[in-house]
Design a protein around this motif. Structure first.
Motif, short mmCIF file in Angstrom:
data_model
loop_
_atom_site.label_atom_id
_atom_site.label_comp_id
_atom_site.label_asym_id
_atom_site.label_seq_id
_atom_site.Cartn_x
_atom_site.Cartn_y
_atom_site.Cartn_z
N ILE A 261 0.48 -1.06 -0.08
CA ILE A 261 0.07 -0.29 -0.43
C ILE A 261 1.49 1.21 0.14
O ILE A 261 1.74 1.68 1.46
N GLU A 262 0.61 2.15 -1.08
CA GLU A 262 1.36 3.36 -1.17
C GLU A 262 0.82 3.99 -0.09
O GLU A 262 -0.46 4.97 -0.95
N ALA A 263 0.68 4.66 0.74
CA ALA A 263 0.37 5.85 2.03
C ALA A 263 -0.01 7.36 1.51
O ALA A 263 -1.16 7.48 1.36
N TRP A 264 1.37 7.60 0.23
CA TRP A 264 0.76 8.60 0.20
C TRP A 264 -0.46 9.35 -0.84
O TRP A 264 -1.20 10.32 -0.48
N ASN A 265 -0.72 8.20 -1.37
CA ASN A 265 -1.95 7.65 -2.45
C ASN A 265 -2.87 6.77 -2.42
O ASN A 265 -4.33 6.73 -3.16
N ARG A 266 -2.93 6.32 -1.18
CA ARG A 266 -3.73 5.40 -1.25
C ARG A 266 -4.08 3.70 -1.81
O ARG A 266 -5.09 3.63 -2.17
N ARG A 267 -2.86 3.44 -2.74
CA ARG A 267 -3.05 2.57 -4.36
C ARG A 267 -2.23 1.30 -3.47
O ARG A 267 -0.48 1.38 -3.21
N ALA A 268 -3.15 0.57 -3.83
CA ALA A 268 -2.41 -0.77 -3.29
C ALA A 268 -1.94 -0.99 -4.79
O ALA A 268 -2.38 -0.51 -5.76
#
Length: 95
Positions: free
Chosen positions: A3-10
């Motif tokens: 999960i990329e925290a900065w854009n909430r993309r899995a």
């Protein structure tokens, strides 16, 4: 999957299904589980990458509800195994 925290993309990495296990729902079950896990982790979408030469993967992701969202002509080493390939990116909302 990360999960990329900065854009909430899995970001779903390295989804492979053995040839003899294809076309019986294994891939879709894995994607469904990944989408559920992404939703549980408050992701907004699941993002995948494949190559232009992997037509089977492109068709699979499209059939699983992913939409094409971009490409990268420089992702693969032009002097390596990926010479001549273009990276394709697909995304699917988790909600």
């Amino acid at each position: 999957m990360t999960i990329e925290a900065w854009n909430r993309r899995a970001v779903l990495h390295h989804l492979y299904v053995a040839r003899d296990a294809r076309r019986i729902g294994v891939g879709h079950a894995l994607v469904t589980a990944a989408i559920g896990a992404a939703c549980d982790r408050n992701a907004r979408c699941v993002w995948v990458e494949t190559q232009t030469v992997n037509y089977g993967a492109v068709q699979f992701y499209r059939s699983a509800g992913f939409e094409w969202c971009g490409f990268d002509t420089s992702l693969y080493d032009s002097g390596g195994a990926g010479a001549g390939e273009v990276a394709l990116f697909f995304s699917r909302d988790v909600r």
